[in-house]
Scaffold this active site. Sequence first.
Site, PDB file in Angstrom:
ATOM      1  N   LYS A  40       0.822  -1.211   0.000  1.00 52.53           N
ATOM      2  CA  LYS A  40       0.000   0.000   0.000  1.00 52.53           C
ATOM      3  C   LYS A  40       0.857   1.261   0.000  1.00 52.53           C
ATOM      4  O   LYS A  40       1.761   1.407   0.813  1.00 52.53           O
ATOM      5  CB  LYS A  40      -0.912  -0.001   1.231  1.00 52.53           C
ATOM      6  CG  LYS A  40      -1.992   1.042   1.188  1.00 52.53           C
ATOM      7  CD  LYS A  40      -3.171   0.628   2.057  1.00 52.53           C
ATOM      8  CE  LYS A  40      -4.285   1.649   2.042  1.00 52.53           C
ATOM      9  NZ  LYS A  40      -4.783   2.016   0.724  1.00 52.53           N
ATOM     10  N   GLY A  45       6.454   0.784   5.653  1.00 54.69           N
ATOM     11  CA  GLY A  45       7.362  -0.146   4.981  1.00 54.69           C
ATOM     12  C   GLY A  45       7.489   0.138   3.496  1.00 54.69           C
ATOM     13  O   GLY A  45       8.580   0.098   2.927  1.00 54.69           O
ATOM     14  N   CYS A  46       6.377   0.446   2.867  1.00 55.13           N
ATOM     15  CA  CYS A  46       6.382   0.714   1.426  1.00 55.13           C
ATOM     16  C   CYS A  46       7.128   2.022   1.127  1.00 55.13           C
ATOM     17  O   CYS A  46       7.845   2.126   0.135  1.00 55.13           O
ATOM     18  CB  CYS A  46       4.954   0.783   0.900  1.00 55.13           C
ATOM     19  SG  CYS A  46       4.068  -0.773   1.153  1.00 55.13           S
ATOM     20  N   THR A  47       6.965   2.998   2.011  1.00 52.01           N
ATOM     21  CA  THR A  47       7.669   4.268   1.847  1.00 52.01           C
ATOM     22  C   THR A  47       9.177   4.052   2.003  1.00 52.01           C
ATOM     23  O   THR A  47       9.970   4.540   1.191  1.00 52.01           O
ATOM     24  CB  THR A  47       7.152   5.313   2.861  1.00 52.01           C
ATOM     25  OG1 THR A  47       5.745   5.495   2.640  1.00 52.01           O
ATOM     26  CG2 THR A  47       7.870   6.643   2.711  1.00 52.01           C
ATOM     27  N   ALA A  50      10.469   2.194  -1.227  1.00 51.74           N
ATOM     28  CA  ALA A  50      10.501   3.032  -2.425  1.00 51.74           C
ATOM     29  C   ALA A  50      11.536   4.157  -2.295  1.00 51.74           C
ATOM     30  O   ALA A  50      12.209   4.499  -3.268  1.00 51.74           O
ATOM     31  CB  ALA A  50       9.110   3.595  -2.709  1.00 51.74           C
TER      32      ALA A  50
END
Length: 150
Positions: A40, A45-47, A50
Amino acid sequence: MTTLKAGDKAPNFSGTDQDGKTHKLADYAGKKLVVFFYPKASTPGCTAEACDLRDNFERFKANNYELLGVSADSQKAQAKFKDKYEFPFPLLADEDKAVINAFGVWGPKKFMGKEYDGIHRTTFVINEKGIIDEVIEKVKTKEHAAQILK
């Protein structure tokens, strides 16, 4: 979960990015492509993942790599995520999960004792000929570039 492995031909995907532009596997012929799936946009974690890829983007470019992020978020959410963190790579808004399912990264997950279906954080490294060189299932969000650029 994913049955794709190193040596397999990459799925001939087609998806739309945050700006409505279509990306297909064929667009990346002759280049190495990193397709990273994340659960998401704008979550911690995704931030971290990326941003680590963004911070190492010049190293990827120097090694003939293109990057493509994919989640089931809307175009609007992907655009906001990309703009906020100034990502130099496109993010596919795969709301119908066509690309997610083609790569086999949708499936049952557990979080805080709850079971649900979602995207498994997985990265595919595809070579210039469209063959998968590596599948990274144990993604280290803060050191992901190092996992790819060994």
